[in-house]
Write a protein that holds these residues in place. Structure first.
Motif, PDB file in Angstrom:
ATOM      1  N   GLY A 139       0.816  -1.203   0.000  1.00 52.19           N
ATOM      2  CA  GLY A 139       0.000   0.000   0.000  1.00 52.19           C
ATOM      3  C   GLY A 139       0.847   1.249   0.000  1.00 52.19           C
ATOM      4  N   GLU A 140       0.527   2.163  -0.892  1.00 54.09           N
ATOM      5  CA  GLU A 140       1.247   3.424  -0.992  1.00 54.09           C
ATOM      6  C   GLU A 140       0.320   4.558  -0.598  1.00 54.09           C
ATOM      7  OE1 GLU A 140       4.086   5.480  -4.331  1.00 54.09           O
ATOM      8  OE2 GLU A 140       2.154   4.704  -5.004  1.00 54.09           O
ATOM      9  N   SER A 141       0.699   5.361   0.407  1.00 54.67           N
ATOM     10  CA  SER A 141      -0.082   6.524   0.822  1.00 54.67           C
ATOM     11  C   SER A 141      -1.513   6.115   1.190  1.00 54.67           C
ATOM     12  CB  SER A 141      -0.059   7.573  -0.283  1.00 54.67           C
ATOM     13  OG  SER A 141      -0.675   8.769   0.120  1.00 54.67           O
ATOM     14  N   LEU A 142      -2.493   6.489   0.401  1.00 58.49           N
ATOM     15  CA  LEU A 142      -3.881   6.086   0.639  1.00 58.49           C
ATOM     16  C   LEU A 142      -3.994   4.566   0.676  1.00 58.49           C
ATOM     17  CD1 LEU A 142      -6.953   6.617   0.819  1.00 58.49           C
ATOM     18  CD2 LEU A 142      -6.971   6.715  -1.692  1.00 58.49           C
ATOM     19  N   GLY A 143      -3.242   3.886  -0.207  1.00 61.57           N
ATOM     20  CA  GLY A 143      -3.253   2.427  -0.224  1.00 61.57           C
ATOM     21  C   GLY A 143      -2.742   1.824   1.074  1.00 61.57           C
ATOM     22  N   GLY A 144      -1.870   2.555   1.795  1.00 63.72           N
ATOM     23  CA  GLY A 144      -1.405   2.087   3.094  1.00 63.72           C
ATOM     24  C   GLY A 144      -2.539   2.038   4.101  1.00 63.72           C
ATOM     25  N   CYS A 145      -3.391   3.057   4.095  1.00 59.63           N
ATOM     26  CA  CYS A 145      -4.584   3.045   4.956  1.00 59.63           C
ATOM     27  C   CYS A 145      -5.499   1.882   4.591  1.00 59.63           C
ATOM     28  CB  CYS A 145      -5.342   4.364   4.827  1.00 59.63           C
ATOM     29  SG  CYS A 145      -4.454   5.812   5.422  1.00 59.63           S
ATOM     30  N   LEU A 146      -5.639   1.644   3.296  1.00 60.67           N
ATOM     31  CA  LEU A 146      -6.490   0.564   2.811  1.00 60.67           C
ATOM     32  C   LEU A 146      -5.966  -0.795   3.275  1.00 60.67           C
ATOM     33  CD1 LEU A 146      -8.934  -0.178   1.101  1.00 60.67           C
ATOM     34  CD2 LEU A 146      -7.519   0.038  -0.946  1.00 60.67           C
ATOM     35  N   ALA A 147      -4.660  -0.991   3.171  1.00 55.40           N
ATOM     36  CA  ALA A 147      -4.049  -2.256   3.604  1.00 55.40           C
ATOM     37  C   ALA A 147      -4.234  -2.467   5.105  1.00 55.40           C
ATOM     38  CB  ALA A 147      -2.569  -2.263   3.241  1.00 55.40           C
ATOM     39  N   LEU A 148      -4.028  -1.429   5.903  1.00 50.28           N
ATOM     40  CA  LEU A 148      -4.187  -1.539   7.353  1.00 50.28           C
ATOM     41  C   LEU A 148      -5.628  -1.845   7.722  1.00 50.28           C
ATOM     42  CD1 LEU A 148      -1.932   1.459   8.437  1.00 50.28           C
ATOM     43  CD2 LEU A 148      -1.498  -0.952   8.937  1.00 50.28           C
ATOM     44  N   ALA A 149      -6.580  -1.198   7.032  1.00 48.81           N
ATOM     45  CA  ALA A 149      -7.990  -1.435   7.322  1.00 48.81           C
ATOM     46  C   ALA A 149      -8.383  -2.876   7.021  1.00 48.81           C
ATOM     47  CB  ALA A 149      -8.850  -0.469   6.505  1.00 48.81           C
ATOM     48  N   VAL A 150      -7.907  -3.396   5.901  1.00 48.93           N
ATOM     49  CA  VAL A 150      -8.215  -4.782   5.526  1.00 48.93           C
ATOM     50  C   VAL A 150      -7.582  -5.758   6.508  1.00 48.93           C
ATOM     51  CG1 VAL A 150      -7.861  -6.546   3.763  1.00 48.93           C
ATOM     52  CG2 VAL A 150      -8.544  -4.236   3.093  1.00 48.93           C
ATOM     53  N   ALA A 151      -6.336  -5.486   6.901  1.00 46.76           N
ATOM     54  CA  ALA A 151      -5.645  -6.375   7.839  1.00 46.76           C
ATOM     55  C   ALA A 151      -6.351  -6.408   9.192  1.00 46.76           C
ATOM     56  CB  ALA A 151      -4.198  -5.919   8.010  1.00 46.76           C
ATOM     57  N   ALA A 152      -6.860  -5.265   9.642  1.00 45.15           N
ATOM     58  CA  ALA A 152      -7.553  -5.206  10.931  1.00 45.15           C
ATOM     59  C   ALA A 152      -8.833  -6.028  10.922  1.00 45.15           C
ATOM     60  CB  ALA A 152      -7.865  -3.756  11.283  1.00 45.15           C
ATOM     61  N   ARG A 153      -9.464  -6.155   9.764  1.00 45.52           N
ATOM     62  CA  ARG A 153     -10.731  -6.878   9.651  1.00 45.52           C
ATOM     63  C   ARG A 153     -10.549  -8.362   9.331  1.00 45.52           C
ATOM     64  NH1 ARG A 153     -15.393  -3.747   7.852  1.00 45.52           N
ATOM     65  NH2 ARG A 153     -15.758  -5.366   6.278  1.00 45.52           N
ATOM     66  N   ASN A 154      -9.307  -8.776   9.048  1.00 48.32           N
ATOM     67  CA  ASN A 154      -9.070 -10.159   8.610  1.00 48.32           C
ATOM     68  C   ASN A 154      -7.842 -10.749   9.302  1.00 48.32           C
ATOM     69  OD1 ASN A 154     -11.026 -10.593   6.083  1.00 48.32           O
ATOM     70  ND2 ASN A 154     -10.235  -8.490   6.030  1.00 48.32           N
ATOM     71  N   CYS A 155      -7.877 -10.749  10.617  1.00 47.81           N
ATOM     72  CA  CYS A 155      -6.730 -11.239  11.395  1.00 47.81           C
ATOM     73  C   CYS A 155      -6.477 -12.729  11.194  1.00 47.81           C
ATOM     74  CB  CYS A 155      -6.955 -10.947  12.876  1.00 47.81           C
ATOM     75  SG  CYS A 155      -7.024  -9.189  13.266  1.00 47.81           S
ATOM     76  N   HIS A 156      -7.481 -13.472  10.724  1.00 46.37           N
ATOM     77  CA  HIS A 156      -7.321 -14.913  10.541  1.00 46.37           C
ATOM     78  C   HIS A 156      -6.599 -15.269   9.244  1.00 46.37           C
ATOM     79  CE1 HIS A 156     -10.825 -13.845   8.155  1.00 46.37           C
ATOM     80  NE2 HIS A 156     -10.744 -15.011   7.524  1.00 46.37           N
ATOM     81  N   ILE A 157      -6.395 -14.280   8.378  1.00 46.66           N
ATOM     82  CA  ILE A 157      -5.721 -14.526   7.101  1.00 46.66           C
ATOM     83  C   ILE A 157      -4.262 -14.108   7.214  1.00 46.66           C
ATOM     84  CG2 ILE A 157      -5.661 -13.896   4.649  1.00 46.66           C
ATOM     85  CD1 ILE A 157      -8.643 -13.545   4.718  1.00 46.66           C
ATOM     86  N   ASP A 158      -3.367 -14.917   6.668  1.00 47.57           N
ATOM     87  CA  ASP A 158      -1.930 -14.629   6.722  1.00 47.57           C
ATOM     88  C   ASP A 158      -1.595 -13.536   5.709  1.00 47.57           C
ATOM     89  OD1 ASP A 158       0.776 -14.635   7.074  1.00 47.57           O
ATOM     90  OD2 ASP A 158       1.120 -16.613   6.176  1.00 47.57           O
ATOM     91  N   LEU A 159      -1.475 -12.315   6.198  1.00 47.60           N
ATOM     92  CA  LEU A 159      -1.169 -11.163   5.353  1.00 47.60           C
ATOM     93  C   LEU A 159       0.221 -10.631   5.676  1.00 47.60           C
ATOM     94  CD1 LEU A 159      -4.540  -9.165   5.610  1.00 47.60           C
ATOM     95  CD2 LEU A 159      -3.818 -10.696   3.757  1.00 47.60           C
ATOM     96  N   VAL A 160       0.890 -10.145   4.639  1.00 48.87           N
ATOM     97  CA  VAL A 160       2.150  -9.419   4.797  1.00 48.87           C
ATOM     98  C   VAL A 160       1.916  -8.017   4.243  1.00 48.87           C
ATOM     99  CG1 VAL A 160       4.596  -9.306   4.238  1.00 48.87           C
ATOM    100  CG2 VAL A 160       3.497 -11.536   4.537  1.00 48.87           C
TER     101      VAL A 160
END
Length: 666
Positions: A163-184
């Motif tokens: 995620g770049e800039s706005l995409g960084g917020c998007l990545a963090l939001a998705v990660a917070a909602r999907n803790c059961h998925i292995d994300l990097v």
């Protein structure tokens, strides 16, 4: 080159962007999500040569603008994914990487890196059309739908969100909602700091410059150029873009494209979205457990990225931080940054639940290796290492011809002060023999028990790209099974941080730690000795002196507690592994010398060396050979007329800047 890729929104799924010729206008097609299931696409396309790869990195902004112009001409419809892969040859079981763009939304932020990333990842990029007004929460659902579908397809592989800039917020939001998925997560200048930036002032400035691109299309004279420079300084977004683009003419010609990517109405919409995205992501940071890498710029004119990087580094539990002090906001479009090298250097590339230092290791490219070796060029020049090796017939030769070409091979030797020998060894063996030596290293070069005053882990990224790995029996097993060349210093920290008068003294464990493992795989053991530290400096204040001072004793304890402890409970000197910085008196630099003895065969001795006494006998044989190599070098270097840097400098002054400086007669 764009290829067909998976493309869908919460309501639409479609193939996207098939371009048969570089000049062909991109076309969009749509069909119902109910009729086509999301799928991976393996495309056979032309691979770009390495020289083309370099050129793309040097002209990231220009390539971005060129492709963005074609992309937005074919724009329309909802947000969607496209696959921009230059090369179809991926590693087996390549993980999925999803790129989430910044405020411009085009999805080409990684254009300089597509070719290299395409070899390691199945790369998809999110494209948000210029006229699209999808709210941030719906973008979160779009990405969330994608990762959940892909997780169902491959539950044992990680999914990367870049995620770049706005995409960084998007990545963090998705990660917070999907803790059961292995994300990097790999976040470049994430816009979670938007509330503290000056970009919000652009709303009023846009009204002050409503027709800036049209005015610039007619600019020619110095007066107008001066006025333009002053105007740009008041507009951080334009100023941030102008730096990488270079001169006035190039930048001015790109303004129509920039204006098409972010027209006034779209820009105002994105600014409002940034406000909500930043608040959304910040309110959910506590829920994020994903492995995260923060990349932050020191000269970001849009966001306070370095301060934000530090904040996230301390808030997120599984996080690494890398700083780029001379870079601007558009980090991925700068020619000095190579995302693949960063991922490899941080050991963030993995195809399973955990990083495997054998199967997940990607050997450095020639460009990567040369750049890393060049970063140590001053040290290598000062030490001017002499390398000797032993052929199978017992003949000693200058150079490394005696090191076996085929693995598995175990190079076993002594540590010089502060482990300064590792750089020369890895560099020289790669340069002369084109062999990647996997150096076994202390875990402090990879992780820490706690954050403190030890050098940043990032200072070892180059060596990690070259293949060093943390000490562990399982890692050694995997590397031997993959027929690697492994570098081992049994003396470890105790040898590297030795006391006064202990130069070249071995502090090896009493029991064998590697013989039976080597015999299991038939590895050749090559003992070697190294000398030269006492010609660089002399230890005048050591551990025994420092612990007598209460404050310094406390500092040593703190440093030692930061590092992961090894060999606890084994007894003897090797258990005493305090981490400290000795007082060293510099000398006029001398020279490093390395001598590799005759390889010891273990092939066919697996059963024999299962016997404890037999393996211990071979262990002591290797240790004695290392001591013999050290003694040989200490005697021979006395006859080296070019032992001092002064005589070497004189030689190079008269013979040219050659690295091949003579030494003693063998």
């Amino acid at each position: 080159m764009f290829t067909a890729g998976a493309c869908f929104s919460p309501t639409v799924f479609s193939p996207l962007f098939r371009r048969k010729q570089p000049s062909q206008v991109l076309k969009l097609k749509s069909c119902s999500i109910l009729s086509i299931a999301p799928a991976r696409f393996a495309m056979s396309v032309n691979c770009v040569a390495a020289t083309g790869e370099k050129q793309r990195r040097r002209s990231g902004w220009k390539e971005y603008l060129k492709q963005a112009k074609e992309l937005i001409e074919a724009d329309g419809g909802p947000p969607r994914w496209f696959s921009p892969l230059d090369c179809g040859s991926q590693l087996e079981n390549s993980p999925l990487m999803l790129f989430l763009p910044g405020i411009e939304g085009v999805g080409l932020g990684l254009v300089s890196h597509h070719h290299k990333l395409g070899r390691l990842f199945d790369l998809w990029c999110l494209h948000i059309p210029v006229a699209d007004r999808t709210p941030f929460t719906d973008l979160v659902k779009l990405v969330e739908t994608t990762i959940r579908l892909e997780y169902q397809r491959s539950p044992n592989r990680p999914i990367y969100l870049v995620g770049e800039s706005l995409g960084g917020c998007l990545a963090l939001a998705v990660a917070a909602r999907n803790c059961h998925i292995d994300l990097v997560l790999i976040l470049a200048n994430p816009a979670t700091s938007f509330g503290r930036s000056q970009v919000q002032l652009l709303t009023s400035l846009l009204d002050a410059f409503p027709a800036l691109p049209n005015i610039l299309s007619f600019s020619a004279g110095d007066i107008l150029r001066t006025l333009f420079d002053k105007a740009v300084k008041g507009l951080p977004l334009l100023n941030a873009a102008r730096g990488p683009l270079g001169d006035f003419t190039t930048f001015a010609s790109s303004l129509p494209v920039l204006a098409d990517i972010l027209p006034k109405e779209t820009f105002l919409w994105k600014l409002k979205m940034l406000t909500s995205a930043s608040a959304y992501a910040n309110s959910r940071l506590y829920a994020i457990k994903a492995q995260t890498l923060i990349l932050c710029s020191g000269k970001d004119q849009l966001l306070p990225s370095q301060q934000e990087g530090e904040k996230l580094y301390h808030l997120l539990p599984n996080c690494e931080l890398r700083k780029f002090h001379d870079s601007g906001h558009f980090l991925f479009l700068e020619g000095s940054l190579d995302l693949v090298t960063i991922i490899k250097g941080t050991s963030y590339y993995r195809r399973g639940k955990y990083h495997d230092y054998a199967s997940d290791f990607i050997p450095p490219t020639r460009d990567e290796a040369n750049k890393i070796i060049e970063s140590y060029s001053l040290f290598n020049l000062i030490t001017s290492s002499v390398m000797l090796s032993t052929l199978e017939d017992g003949k000693i030769v200058k150079g490394l011809a005696g090191i076996p070409s085929e693995g598995p091979v175990l190079l076993v030797g002594n540590h010089m002060l502060l482990a300064m020998d590792k750089v020369s060894l890895v560099s020289q063996i790669y340069t002369e023999r084109d062999i990647i030596v996997r150096g076994m290293a202390h875990p402090l070069m990879f992780r820490r028990q706690k954050r403190g005053r030890l050098p940043e882990v990032s200072s070892y990224d180059g060596l990690r790209v070259m293949g060093i790995f943390p000490v562990a029996a399982t890692n050694l097993f995997k590397l031997f099974s993959s027929k690697s060349h492994v570098l081992l210093f049994p003396g470890g920290v105790r040898e590297a941080f030795h006391r006064k008068g202990e130069e070249y003294k071995l502090f090896w464990p009493e029991q064998s730690e590697f013989v039976r493992m080597a015999a299991r795989f038939g590895a050749k053991i090559v003992p070697f000795g190294s000398v030269g530290e006492d010609d660089l400096g002399q230890v005048v204040i050591d551990y025994d002196d420092l612990v007598k001072i209460p404050y310094l004793r406390s500092e040593i304890e703190n440093l030692t507690n930061e590092a992961v402890q090894l060999r606890a409970g084994v007894g003897g000197e090797v258990e005493n592994q305090q981490v400290y910085l000795p007082g060293i008196l510099p000398k006029v630099p001398g020279r490093f010398y390395y001598y590799f003895g005759k390889p010891i065969e273990t092939e066919g001795r697996k059963q024999e060396l299962k016997d404890k006494d037999k393996s211990q006998e071979l262990y002591f044989e290797v240790k004695a050979e290392v001591e013999r190599c050290i003694a040989y070098l200490k005697e021979k270097r006395e006859r080296d007329p070019y032992r001092s840097i002064l005589t070497r400098s004189l030689y190079q002054a008269t013979h040219g800047p050659t690295p091949d400086i003579p030494t003693f007669e063998i």
